[in-house]
Design an enzyme around this catalytic site. Structure first.
Site, short mmCIF file in Angstrom:
data_model
loop_
_atom_site.label_atom_id
_atom_site.label_comp_id
_atom_site.label_asym_id
_atom_site.label_seq_id
_atom_site.Cartn_x
_atom_site.Cartn_y
_atom_site.Cartn_z
N TYR A 143 -2.16 -0.61 10.22
CA TYR A 143 -2.27 -1.14 8.86
C TYR A 143 -1.07 -0.71 8.01
O TYR A 143 -0.45 -1.53 7.32
CB TYR A 143 -3.58 -0.64 8.24
N SER A 159 0.85 -1.20 0.00
CA SER A 159 0.00 0.00 0.00
C SER A 159 0.88 1.24 0.00
O SER A 159 2.00 1.22 0.56
CB SER A 159 -0.87 0.02 1.27
#
Ligand code: NAP
Length: 247
Positions: free
Chosen positions: A156, A142
């Protein structure tokens, strides 16, 4: 025959990737956690195109379930040639004051341990060291790994930092054994993951802050994953493609 496993292949980026790989001639294992209907619809869409796919329920954070999934994929489709480590989770947007150990460990066990376990099983099948024919792995990271996701989900983002380090280290570890390992870093992509963070419309909120002024589509990420897996990327390993509209 090219045989791929896409973890989290039932929805979002995984779904788009499974369908693109099937269009390109791969037989595809479509892994999912709980949404059997969504996984079956991917399998059905691929069958309608004349392709081959099977749905594989398994929690990638559970070692025994991962081992059983790889065994079933081998039995039903044949020896794996491509792994897309894609299944990922995040929880309600929050600053660090409200992050519990339980939540952090859940994020890490899926987004990090799950990726490690699937890489481990794939390497056992693909590596020349084990009599395999080689293959390719793409880890879906990501932009959060670079940006840190402050105020949203630093847990995350940190898990994706670990995914990047896994990609770098494993790429070097298996480069001599016929396996390429690369990563993609999506930014703001239109999928249901943002609802898990409590903001289904997150991409539309953020898109005007992006240099390209728009969110991305899962199919745009799938194209990069497909290329990294393909023979066109035969000299590419330990690399990352940013799919984040310029930020
Ligand atoms: P999504 O739409 O929420 O889909 C998540 C997928 O992962 C589903 O197929 C889900 O299965 C599966 N899954 C979740 N936990 C699992 C587990 N423990 N075991 C097996 N499967 C599991 O997510 P997405 O947005 O497509 O995200 C895919 C990947 O891209 C993730 O790694 C995410 O971190 C990354 N990413 C996404 C964005 C974005 O903007 N969308 C940005 C950067 C990175 P069920 O259908 O059964 O629930």
């Amino acid at each position: 025959m090219k045989i791929a496993l896409v973890t989290g292949g039932s929805r979002g980026i995984g779904r788009a990737t499974a369908i693109l790989l099937a269009q390109q001639g791969y037989a595809v294992g479509v892994n999912y956690l709980s949404n059997a209907t969504a996984a079956q619809s991917v399998v059905d869409d691929i069958a309608k195109m004349g392709g081959k796919a099977i749905a594989l329920q398994a929690d990638i954070a559970d070692e025994a379930q991962v081992v059983a999934m790889f065994a079933r994929l081998g039995d039903e489709l044949g020896p794996l040639t491509a792994l897309v480590n894609n299944a990922g989770i995040l929880f309600q947007q929050s600053t660090i004051e409200n992050l519990s150990a339980e939540r952090i460990n859940k994020v890490l066990s899926t987004n990090v341990t799950g990726y490690f376990l699937c890489c481990r099983e794939a390497v056992k099948i693909m590596s020349h060291r084990h009599g395999g024919k080689g293959g390719a792995i793409v880890n879906v990271s990501s932009a959060g790994a670079r940006l840190g996701s402050p105020g949203e989900y630093v847990d995350y983002a940190a898990s994706k930092g670990a995914v990047d380090t896994l990609t770098t280290g494993l790429s070097l570890e298996v480069a001599a054994y016929g396996i390429r390992v690369n990563g993609v870093r999506p930014g703001c992509i239109y999928t249901e993951i943002h609802a898990s963070g409590g903001e289904a419309g997150r991409v539309d909120r953020l898109k005007t802050h992006l240099p390209m002024q728009r969110g991305g589509q899962p199919e745009e990420v799938a194209q990069a994953i497909f290329w990294l897996l393909s023979d066109s990327a035969s000299y590419v390993t330990g690399s990352f493609i940013e799919l984040s509209g310029g930020k």
